[in-house]
Design an enzyme around this catalytic site. Sequence first.
Site, PDB file in Angstrom:
ATOM      1  N   HIS A   1       0.812  -1.212   0.000  1.00  0.00           N
ATOM      2  CA  HIS A   1       0.000   0.000   0.000  1.00  0.00           C
ATOM      3  C   HIS A   1       0.852   1.271   0.000  1.00  0.00           C
ATOM      4  O   HIS A   1       0.332   2.353  -0.262  1.00  0.00           O
ATOM      5  CB  HIS A   1      -0.931   0.009   1.210  1.00  0.00           C
TER       6      HIS A   1
ATOM      7  N   ASP B   1       3.544   9.353  -1.269  1.00  0.00           N
ATOM      8  CA  ASP B   1       2.402   8.555  -0.821  1.00  0.00           C
ATOM      9  C   ASP B   1       2.144   7.440  -1.811  1.00  0.00           C
ATOM     10  O   ASP B   1       2.258   7.642  -3.030  1.00  0.00           O
ATOM     11  CB  ASP B   1       1.150   9.429  -0.714  1.00  0.00           C
TER      12      ASP B   1
END
Length: 476
Positions: free
Chosen positions: A158, A366
Amino acid sequence: MSRLIVVSNRVPVPDKRGTAPAGGLAVALQSALKTRGGLWLGWSGQSCAEDAVGPLRTVKDGNIEYALTDLTERDVEEYYQGFANRVLWPICHYRLDLAEYGRREMTGYFRVNRFFASRLLPLIQDDDLIWIHDYHLIPLAAELRRLGVKNRIGFFLHIPWPSPDVFLTMPVHDELLKGLTAYDVIGFQTDHDRNNFADCLARQDMGHRLDMTRFVVGERAFTTKSYPIGIETTEFAGLAKRAAETTLHKRMLQSLDGKELIIGVDRLDYSKGITQRIDAFETFLTRHEESQRKVTLLQITPKSRSEVPEYEAMQRAVAEQAGRVNGALGTVDWVPIRYVNRSLRRPALAGLYRMARLALVTPLRDGMNLVAKEYVAAQNEDDPGVLLLSRFAGAARELKDAVLVNPYDVEGTAEAIARSLVMPLEERRERWKSMMTVLCTNDVFAWCDTFLEDLAGGKAEESGSHSVEARSRNIA
């Protein structure tokens, strides 16, 4: 259809009202498992003494069974607070200066992965598909293989996967790379992350490529692809629309007193670019004095990993920074920054997204960032707001009609804020429509289905050396 087993570090068991905690991984997997059913195993969040770890605790909620295990206090310190969050997290987010490698923590990380494997082993049935999530559990497939598990095992990361020059600074990079080759399918958020991983394999001369997505290391062939994670787009859009009628929404509008709302929602983390964002907002107000008393930034920043010193220090720094800006620019009847240091329920967040003219999603790095996608889904199609998005967020690879910025460029971000607030309605509608099409096409269900189809699709393939060599010859 094969049963699905999901394994993650934490398991967000629903409360008595059937609501699981909000959060990117939790929301996505909850949504995906609801339609398929299966087993979700992970850490309960509770720690205990060395001799007090009890049996797995199971909770049934609809067609999802949750299996929770406690960890020892030493496990939490070494595996979670230590190696996972003080080595892997900073390195994968390109913060080599914050990585604190220790052999004790590394040993604890691999020890806990062996423990997870031993807890999962008795629950595995022959036809199960196993889907393991995130950086805490990279070695788990290798541990399961050592225990004789032959099932198809997939892994999804992730967070970002860094370039070789960054990843290879980690003292145990070889062990982690080899651990990943025990999976059948490895998923990344973006093509950049996937390519970085392939470059790491090439740099270490580990195996060879069969084609654009498949690799061979030793006697194992595996697939690597990008699977950008989505949200439950339609559901979230409906949630935001309904929230506009709530008392909270009306109170918030009243408190704004006609001022435009700018919103930022981030877990408290140095990767999120919060201090740079506040600097950019201050620069915008200073350079555009006509906007003072006309806009308010609502920064929602729940506490995160406060037991790690870097996070505790950051919490103080952000609070002091917001206070300094408010003291310098605020007036008796106007506070430039409203800083909220706790989490809000999803319906409340959806309503706040919908009323915000501008969202600042400006991480320094991110993996994806689902706040960006939630903000777009929450908008009123007749009068949508503007998403200002860091080009270093994985979401920027999909949401190309956001206003993309470099969060390290404070002055550039400040000017982007100014442009976004005066963007014409027609342009806002065009940008929103383009991004919403992406979100509807690649929602969380499509993400889940695509990954699991790839994971299940190779069940008939052999992974022995003979079949691998044959495929290599065919490609050549």
